[in-house]
Scaffold this active site. Structure first.
Site, PDB file in Angstrom:
ATOM      1  N   LYS A  22       0.840  -1.208   0.000  1.00  0.00           N
ATOM      2  CA  LYS A  22       0.000   0.000   0.000  1.00  0.00           C
ATOM      3  C   LYS A  22       0.871   1.253   0.000  1.00  0.00           C
ATOM      4  O   LYS A  22       0.681   2.156  -0.807  1.00  0.00           O
ATOM      5  CB  LYS A  22      -0.888   0.017   1.234  1.00  0.00           C
ATOM      6  CG  LYS A  22      -1.573   1.359   1.517  1.00  0.00           C
ATOM      7  CD  LYS A  22      -2.514   1.307   2.689  1.00  0.00           C
ATOM      8  CE  LYS A  22      -1.855   1.567   4.005  1.00  0.00           C
ATOM      9  NZ  LYS A  22      -1.628   2.986   4.354  1.00  0.00           N
ATOM     10  N   ASN A  23       1.862   1.289   0.888  1.00  0.00           N
ATOM     11  CA  ASN A  23       2.629   2.525   1.068  1.00  0.00           C
ATOM     12  C   ASN A  23       3.701   2.730   0.006  1.00  0.00           C
ATOM     13  O   ASN A  23       4.432   3.718   0.049  1.00  0.00           O
ATOM     14  CB  ASN A  23       3.220   2.580   2.484  1.00  0.00           C
ATOM     15  CG  ASN A  23       2.116   2.802   3.518  1.00  0.00           C
ATOM     16  OD1 ASN A  23       0.977   3.112   3.171  1.00  0.00           O
ATOM     17  ND2 ASN A  23       2.445   2.598   4.766  1.00  0.00           N
ATOM     18  N   CYS A 117      -5.134  12.534  12.635  1.00  0.00           N
ATOM     19  CA  CYS A 117      -5.942  11.308  12.579  1.00  0.00           C
ATOM     20  C   CYS A 117      -5.881  10.696  13.970  1.00  0.00           C
ATOM     21  O   CYS A 117      -5.296  11.258  14.900  1.00  0.00           O
ATOM     22  CB  CYS A 117      -5.397  10.361  11.514  1.00  0.00           C
ATOM     23  SG  CYS A 117      -3.840   9.627  11.962  1.00  0.00           S
ATOM     24  N   ARG A 122       0.038  14.526  13.028  1.00  0.00           N
ATOM     25  CA  ARG A 122       0.492  14.278  11.657  1.00  0.00           C
ATOM     26  C   ARG A 122       0.774  15.581  10.893  1.00  0.00           C
ATOM     27  O   ARG A 122       0.182  15.868   9.863  1.00  0.00           O
ATOM     28  CB  ARG A 122      -0.513  13.418  10.894  1.00  0.00           C
ATOM     29  CG  ARG A 122      -1.021  12.184  11.595  1.00  0.00           C
ATOM     30  CD  ARG A 122       0.017  11.090  11.798  1.00  0.00           C
ATOM     31  NE  ARG A 122       0.477  10.513  10.565  1.00  0.00           N
ATOM     32  CZ  ARG A 122      -0.142   9.524   9.920  1.00  0.00           C
ATOM     33  NH1 ARG A 122      -1.267   9.065  10.382  1.00  0.00           N
ATOM     34  NH2 ARG A 122       0.364   9.026   8.819  1.00  0.00           N
ATOM     35  N   PRO A 123       1.622  16.459  11.409  1.00  0.00           N
ATOM     36  CA  PRO A 123       1.905  17.713  10.709  1.00  0.00           C
ATOM     37  C   PRO A 123       2.620  17.457   9.385  1.00  0.00           C
ATOM     38  O   PRO A 123       3.178  16.377   9.169  1.00  0.00           O
ATOM     39  CB  PRO A 123       2.825  18.458  11.684  1.00  0.00           C
ATOM     40  CG  PRO A 123       3.442  17.404  12.516  1.00  0.00           C
ATOM     41  CD  PRO A 123       2.421  16.307  12.636  1.00  0.00           C
ATOM     42  N   ASP A 125       4.773  20.046   8.175  1.00  0.00           N
ATOM     43  CA  ASP A 125       5.709  21.179   8.106  1.00  0.00           C
ATOM     44  C   ASP A 125       6.965  20.856   7.316  1.00  0.00           C
ATOM     45  O   ASP A 125       7.488  21.694   6.575  1.00  0.00           O
ATOM     46  CB  ASP A 125       6.078  21.649   9.517  1.00  0.00           C
ATOM     47  CG  ASP A 125       6.660  20.513  10.354  1.00  0.00           C
ATOM     48  OD1 ASP A 125       5.944  19.516  10.574  1.00  0.00           O
ATOM     49  OD2 ASP A 125       7.829  20.597  10.740  1.00  0.00           O
ATOM     50  N   GLN A 126       7.448  19.631   7.432  1.00  0.00           N
ATOM     51  CA  GLN A 126       8.675  19.262   6.703  1.00  0.00           C
ATOM     52  C   GLN A 126       8.457  19.271   5.190  1.00  0.00           C
ATOM     53  O   GLN A 126       9.339  19.649   4.431  1.00  0.00           O
ATOM     54  CB  GLN A 126       9.158  17.871   7.158  1.00  0.00           C
ATOM     55  CG  GLN A 126       9.440  17.782   8.649  1.00  0.00           C
ATOM     56  CD  GLN A 126      10.634  18.636   9.065  1.00  0.00           C
ATOM     57  OE1 GLN A 126      11.736  18.495   8.546  1.00  0.00           O
ATOM     58  NE2 GLN A 126      10.405  19.560   9.990  1.00  0.00           N
ATOM     59  N   ASP A 305       4.304   0.647  12.305  1.00  0.00           N
ATOM     60  CA  ASP A 305       3.104   0.022  11.714  1.00  0.00           C
ATOM     61  C   ASP A 305       2.941  -1.431  12.146  1.00  0.00           C
ATOM     62  O   ASP A 305       1.932  -2.050  11.812  1.00  0.00           O
ATOM     63  CB  ASP A 305       3.160   0.086  10.184  1.00  0.00           C
ATOM     64  CG  ASP A 305       2.981   1.500   9.700  1.00  0.00           C
ATOM     65  OD1 ASP A 305       3.186   1.751   8.499  1.00  0.00           O
ATOM     66  OD2 ASP A 305       2.655   2.375  10.522  1.00  0.00           O
ATOM     67  N   ARG A 397      -8.702  -0.377   4.561  1.00  0.00           N
ATOM     68  CA  ARG A 397      -7.806   0.630   3.987  1.00  0.00           C
ATOM     69  C   ARG A 397      -6.454   0.020   3.650  1.00  0.00           C
ATOM     70  O   ARG A 397      -5.778   0.469   2.733  1.00  0.00           O
ATOM     71  CB  ARG A 397      -7.585   1.767   4.987  1.00  0.00           C
ATOM     72  CG  ARG A 397      -8.782   2.629   5.222  1.00  0.00           C
ATOM     73  CD  ARG A 397      -8.392   3.875   5.962  1.00  0.00           C
ATOM     74  NE  ARG A 397      -7.321   4.549   5.244  1.00  0.00           N
ATOM     75  CZ  ARG A 397      -6.740   5.666   5.697  1.00  0.00           C
ATOM     76  NH1 ARG A 397      -7.105   6.193   6.842  1.00  0.00           N
ATOM     77  NH2 ARG A 397      -5.789   6.246   5.005  1.00  0.00           N
TER      78      ARG A 397
END
Ligand code: EPZ
Length: 422
Positions: A22-23, A117, A122-123, A125-126, A305, A397
């Site tokens: 998935k990722n 979430c 879960r920012p 900014d990077q 995960d 998901r």
């Protein structure tokens, strides 16, 4: 509302097939925005997140044909709005991965801020700091990110921390920038390395993907690609943990052993037998499960995960185990549900102390996020009696027909439909 009903304490025996990652599929689908023509992705998993990404690409003007395990993406005859709306982004945070490709290719991107979430704030900014370094003008207003740049230009970017999608977003943006970019303190996950392979297939000049320093020499144009996605190491790791929990003997077909080294090392310490068999991996457990401590870390450390699934495994191990979550601030949502099943778990800040119990007891439990759902399925497989896991849309998901795959190796598990009162 779908739920999954499991009747526990059956050993798992037989063969189970791992699907595509998935990722890896998600960033690679977004990379199709970087070129015209038709790209073909093979070994794509049949997941809700794939459908969500397809809907987003269609919104952006692409023609997407989902024929699992294949997905075709064609540039289409119009470039839609370079905009990823809140309605789509809120369903899947990884939608932020269209930001880099859109601003690099079309000079403009308007993407809803992903928001948090269940597992954390879960920012991004990077992602934004990196794009600014590449020359994009970033403004954030009314919940949207607006990125604009006539032409991105290569730069040096040092990440404050390894970020998987941050690294991926910037690799894709830099691929069409003018000049060389160097990214330092990159995420080293196999899925990042896989994206680098695909970008190079498209004509990009990426070196070091999968290591902490990545160089990208920008080019003017990229071509469509045909690529077979790597196997999903987290799905595979979930199956290894499931067999460890129930006992038994299963051949996990297409299991990416090398990408799972940190997980396999811990599972072996817990008394699982895990051996390569060609491209497959055989997992079994005869001896009693032993408690093992785990601290999550960026790859090549133990993946966050797999933390929830490993905790379910440790719930019935002999002796205590200490699980420390260092990546996300709220990734213990599975704990209250495991406690309802009789687990002995104490949380102290970002550490969970698991005292193994003889037996879990089946219960009706609630899935809250993707990997917490997998943790509850594993717990249901070993629990005495019946477990109903509700809100399994979280599970869908990231796992393709997990109940069918587990039933094929002897689990008493089925998908049912129940009214979701609350
Ligand atoms: C990716 O999320 C994965 N998702 C996640 O998998 C995975 O848990 C995570 O990497 C960590 O391995 C996809 O690849 C689609 P990060 P991502 O940016 O990229 C902080 C699953 O279950 N951070 O690597 O969003 C962040 O808060 C999902 O399949 C910033 O502070 O994670 C976290 O503490 C869940 N600012 C850490 O970095 C930023 O701009 C790592 O996050 C970005 C990240």
């Amino acid at each position: 509302m779908d739920a999954i009903r499991i009747r526990g304490t059956r050993k798992l025996e037989g063969r189970i097939q791992v699907s595509g990652a998935k990722n890896a599929a998600l960033p690679i689908l977004c990379a199709t925005l970087l070129s015209d023509g038709e790209s073909l992705l093979r070994n794509v998993p049949g997941l809700r997140d794939i459908e969500t990404t397809a809907a987003l690409l269609r919104f952006l003007g692409r023609e997407v044909t989902v024929g699992i395990p294949q997905v075709r993406v064609h540039a289409g005859h119009r470039n839609g709005l370079a905009e990823a709306p809140y309605e789509l982004v809120r369903q899947m945070r990884a939608s932020v991965l269209v930001l880099g490709p859109l601003v690099a290719r079309f000079g403009r991107a308007k993407v809803s801020l992903p928001g948090g979430c269940q597992i954390g704030a879960r920012p991004v900014d990077q992602h934004l700091l990196g794009l600014e370094a590449l020359g994009a003008k970033i403004t954030v207003e009314h919940g949207y990110i607006l990125a604009e740049a006539a032409r991105l230009r290569g730069a040096e970017v040092v990440f404050d921390m390894p970020t998987v999608t941050g690294t991926e977003n910037l690799m894709m943006a830099a691929a069409l920038a003018k000049g060389r970019s160097t990214f330092v303190n990159c995420a080293r996950e196999p899925e990042v390395e896989e994206l680098g392979r695909v970008l190079n297939k498209m004509g990009a000049r990426v070196e070091g993907a999968g290591t902490s320093v990545i160089h990208v020499d920008g080019v003017d144009e990229l071509a469509p690609f045909d690529h077979t996605i790597i196997a999903d190491r987290i799905e595979a790791g979930t199956f290894l943990a499931a067999v460890g929990a129930t006992g038994g003997n299963v051949l996990v077909q297409g299991c990416p052993f090398d990408d799972l080294e940190p997980v396999i090392a811990k599972l072996r310490k817990a008394n699982l037998e895990i051996e390569r068999e060609g491209k497959d991996v055989r997992v079994s457990r005869e001896k009693p499960l032993r408690g093992v401590d785990v601290t999550t870390a960026p790859h090549p450390g133990f993946p966050t995960d797999m933390q929830a699934q490993f905790m379910a495994l440790m719930a019935c191990a002999e002796g205590r185990s200490v699980l420390t979550e260092t990546i996300f601030e709220n990734r213990f949502m599975h704990v209250p549900e495991l406690l309802r099943m009789g687990a002995d778990i104490e949380i102290h800040s970002n550490t969970a102390i698991v005292g193994g119990v003889e037996m879990l007891s089946g219960a009706s439990v609630m899935a809250t996020d993707l990997r917490a759902s997998a943790s509850l399925v594993i717990a249901g497989l070993v629990a005495d009696g019946e477990t109903i896991v509700r809100r399994v849309y979280h599970l869908d998901r990231g796992y393709q027909a997990i109940e069918k795959k587990l039933a094929l190796v002897g689990a008493d598990i089925e998908r049912i439909n129940i009214a979701d009162e609350d």
